[in-house]
Motif scaffolding. Sequence first.
Motif, PDB file in Angstrom:
ATOM      1  N   GLU B 363       0.873  -1.164   0.000  1.00  0.00           N
ATOM      2  CA  GLU B 363       0.000   0.000   0.000  1.00  0.00           C
ATOM      3  C   GLU B 363       0.912   1.216   0.000  1.00  0.00           C
ATOM      4  O   GLU B 363       1.890   1.268   0.748  1.00  0.00           O
ATOM      5  N   ASP B 365       0.941   5.390   0.350  1.00  0.00           N
ATOM      6  CA  ASP B 365       0.151   6.551   0.769  1.00  0.00           C
ATOM      7  C   ASP B 365       0.931   7.796   0.351  1.00  0.00           C
ATOM      8  O   ASP B 365       1.952   8.137   0.934  1.00  0.00           O
ATOM      9  N   GLY B 370      -3.683  10.446  -2.247  1.00  0.00           N
ATOM     10  CA  GLY B 370      -4.404   9.371  -1.565  1.00  0.00           C
ATOM     11  C   GLY B 370      -3.637   8.058  -1.509  1.00  0.00           C
ATOM     12  O   GLY B 370      -2.482   7.954  -1.931  1.00  0.00           O
ATOM     13  N   LYS B 371      -4.317   7.052  -0.952  1.00  0.00           N
ATOM     14  CA  LYS B 371      -3.706   5.730  -0.787  1.00  0.00           C
ATOM     15  C   LYS B 371      -4.011   4.875  -2.000  1.00  0.00           C
ATOM     16  O   LYS B 371      -5.109   4.944  -2.541  1.00  0.00           O
ATOM     17  N   SER B 372      -3.044   4.034  -2.407  1.00  0.00           N
ATOM     18  CA  SER B 372      -3.410   3.053  -3.420  1.00  0.00           C
ATOM     19  C   SER B 372      -2.669   1.748  -3.147  1.00  0.00           C
ATOM     20  O   SER B 372      -1.650   1.715  -2.474  1.00  0.00           O
ATOM     21  N   SER B 388      -8.040   6.207  -4.298  1.00  0.00           N
ATOM     22  CA  SER B 388      -8.332   5.530  -3.038  1.00  0.00           C
ATOM     23  C   SER B 388      -9.774   5.071  -3.047  1.00  0.00           C
ATOM     24  O   SER B 388     -10.613   5.606  -3.766  1.00  0.00           O
ATOM     25  N   TYR B 389     -10.027   4.048  -2.276  1.00  0.00           N
ATOM     26  CA  TYR B 389     -11.336   3.408  -2.300  1.00  0.00           C
ATOM     27  C   TYR B 389     -11.959   3.475  -0.918  1.00  0.00           C
ATOM     28  O   TYR B 389     -11.275   3.335   0.095  1.00  0.00           O
ATOM     29  N   SER B 410     -12.083   3.012   4.884  1.00  0.00           N
ATOM     30  CA  SER B 410     -10.978   3.139   3.941  1.00  0.00           C
ATOM     31  C   SER B 410      -9.857   2.214   4.433  1.00  0.00           C
ATOM     32  O   SER B 410      -9.899   1.748   5.572  1.00  0.00           O
TER      33      SER B 410
END
Lengths: 430, 587
Positions: B363, B365, B370-372, B388-389, B410
């Motif tokens: 992951e 950040d 955002g995070k992916s 990000s989801y 999240s």
Amino acid sequence: MTLVIIQEYLLTYTSFIYLAATFCYIFYLGKRSEGVVFAGAALGILGVLLHTAALAFRWMAAGIEHPPFTNLYESLIFFGWGIVVFYLYMELRYKVKIAGAFVFPIALAAMGIAVTHQKGIMPLPDALKSWWLHIHVVFAAIAYAAFVVAFAFSLMFLIKDRVSRAVFGLVVSVIVSLGLLLLQLRAGATHLATFFLREAQFHAGRWFPVIVPGTNPPEYHLKSIPYAGPLILTTVVLLATAAMVFGVHLMRESKLLERLGGYLMTLGSVTLMAAISITVYYAWKMPDVKLRIEPFLLTLLGFLCLSCWGVVFLYYKGRDFTDRLPPVDTLDLLGYRSVMVAFPLMTIVIVTGAVWAQSAWGRYWGWDPKETASLVTWIVYAVYLHMRVVAGWKERPSAVINIIGFLSVIFTYLGVNVFLSGLHSYAKSF
Amino acid sequence: MNDPERKINRQNGAETETKDAGAGIVDAIWNLLASTRFAVILLAFIALTALVGAFLPQQPSQQLLRELASRWGEGRVAILNALDFFDLYHSRWFQGSLAVLCISIFICTFDRLPKTMRLIRKRDAVLAGGDPERMRIHHGFDLTCKVDKTTDAVRNWIKKRSLSSKEETRGENRWFFINRGARSRLAVYVVHASIITVIIGALIGNIAGFRGRLPLLEGQTEDTFFRWGKFGGWAPLGFQIRCEAFSFSIDPETGMAGNYESDLVILNSGKVVDTIKLRVNHPYYYQGIGFYQSSYDLFVDKTGEVGIESAVVTVLSPDGAELGALTLPEDGSAIEVPGGGLMRIIRAQVNDNTKTITAVTVEIDTGESGKSVMNLRPGQKAVPTAISYAVEVVARKYQDDVEVARISLSAGEEKEIQQGITVKLAAYFPTFPVHGKEESAARIFVTADEEKRQHMLFESFPDFDKMNPQGNLYFSIGKVTQSGDSTKYDGPSYMLEKTDGLYWTILDVNRDPGVPVVYTGCALLIIGVFSSFFLSHRKVWIKVSPGRVSMGAAVNRNRATFEKQFQRWASELERLLSTESREDNDR
């Protein structure tokens, strides 16, 4: 690398030479002709020379530490070599030419499976780097080869000994119809009902899987083969009826029933042959299909078909060639002689296998299916040897045991790898 | 084995015995056990049962037994189990039949050995019938020479051939008796004795030996092993063993693990005694205990997390230039990446055949974008999507599918859904590979009543987690909402350089003091079988009478071969004697 290519060519030629030799010997069954049988033996010797060269090339290509019998492909080649060499020795020494018709088809089957599964030289995994193992495999192939020859003599003994052809018909039709059902179940149908309902189950799963294009490692999907299923079904029905007819005939003599059984048997053989031909044809012709047949299943199928035709042959040509077989005493002795060669070798096979297992896995015996099967084979032949001491069990019953021993050998060699899983899974690697 | 003389003796013996009733039963049993027919039937029985054992699963797990029961029917499996068919080779009745075999061999030996000894000791130079030429193998020729002279010539020939013989005079005839290979008659007894030896060796191994297994994690020191069998459980080794490292190679063609080896250290009361590389097929022995490289496995912790020993990632600039390498901490904590942001390992993807790590899911950040989540593979560039989801997790009652809670999470977020039940979204995978297709999937951890468990959820299979309910709840993915823009990202991309899992090396630990006995038995077996097939008891009688030399011979096996040898000897002797007698007459 070029050595391997030469070796593969040589083996293909060898197989065709053995095919020609087989035809010569089978022709000799029907018609006495010294020229033909001489040609058969000459082709056999030529084949053995090429075969030996092929094995030598493979060994040279792989290096001294890596003898050419470390997987099933190589072992089958060596098995075929053993059969032909041992048979030719017996033929030259005891002058019994007619047995070639029984022995060569088996060698040919071994070569056929091997050649359709040509395989390059693979690095040896650690577990297989052991001279105990090499001795084990070499002796196994030779012992099995000698058992095959022993089987041929015992079969000839039973034919010569005037065992009624209806008995052969009964036994073979029962075995073949059961064998086909077994293959059918193995091939995917879990209930008998589906066997009758589904068209072309015959293709199923592990028989002729088709490689999904672009997958590596290859994935397989099933391809349906038209007509094969119904033809197999017809064969089973015909042979089962034939078995009943033979059974009734054996209880109360009837010329009509005997003839009827013969007709049913012939029809069944024709439908079986047709089913196999169609399957092989389609497997060959379908686009993107790489023919990939499980060796044991093909061997079994081939044997079923061959034994059907054998009985048909016995029915219509039996009288002529039975007279030409060597006397019963000779056949009995030759069967015994072959077992005498094979049995000590089989003993070595089991012992070296145990020593190897001790060094690799820390136990000399673990009742692994392959170990168990080889022990069963050894015991069957021990039974054979003991039976020859007992009056009344010496001839016919011991010949029958010899044939059971042969089935046990084939099961040990190929069947275990297909039906049961165990530590000998190296042998599976095709 | 094919010995007619013995067969006849046997049959005579059976007929003359059995007189009074009490001894009758004993004799009948004795005769039964000694008879070859019984041996044949017993052997056939042992072969058949052994074969049955090869087809049935041996020592199956409870789970497999239940599966078999549902397939074949409870009753049948219960009967098979009661008859020990699932542990056939250790069952009383199978071992009992081996014991009967041993007894039968003993009795058979008692019964026949004296007769065989008599046959071996019987060395009468004078043939009972009086005429060697009446035997099946024979030869004779006329001579004009004197008996004495011929006798000398025969004696010389025997000496020259280095055959030993016995000589006797009967009337005006002179007899020679050549007795070769008489002891080969004992070969059958050697075979039988060898089988008993092997069985005794196996028995010793069963009683005094043990088998066990020792899984060792890389870096772990252990002083116990798990012993199989009736006295099973963890047992002390008496010393310590440590696995320093485990390594293996993958065969590129078959894709299977090829050669593997463990670096082991043996310690005795804290001191290093030995350092070894244990390889397949190369066992190591210490204090009578053998260690065998058996197999290996990836370390997986209780939550299903695969152990990663190291993961090195190459960082690439947007134009493909290498910027440097990063070593990710294996415990899942985050480290800073060159482009700005934090990266951490979420999970490893494993090839189940070879137990190798094929990809590492990380992951990243990046703060503002955002995070992916992305999968890093060797040789494949991965670009953070900067998307990000937010995943909606739905909890339902297992019994009636009634919805209990619905929360949005999240990645990395943990929320309470009910009193005492929290849900944490470990990771969301927009493209999780399942059977060749890519599915939207999420991994969550649910903590309820102090128990933390992992659940795998798939958007297209809302019922999937029903197989794995926790308490009375199961979970599914409700809705997934995306935020961020993939086109905005212009930071570095990443590639997996190398990774190594944390492995168990699995060793078999055995002690078998019966092995030397079994090997002795095996050696005897081979010697016995070969000598009983290829050696034979050959007897030759030569009778020198005035005017004629008669030869006769008997053999107990391989007659054809012996006949040739006999004919060679006979013609040699004839040639020799007739030359001599001609010379005599010429003189």
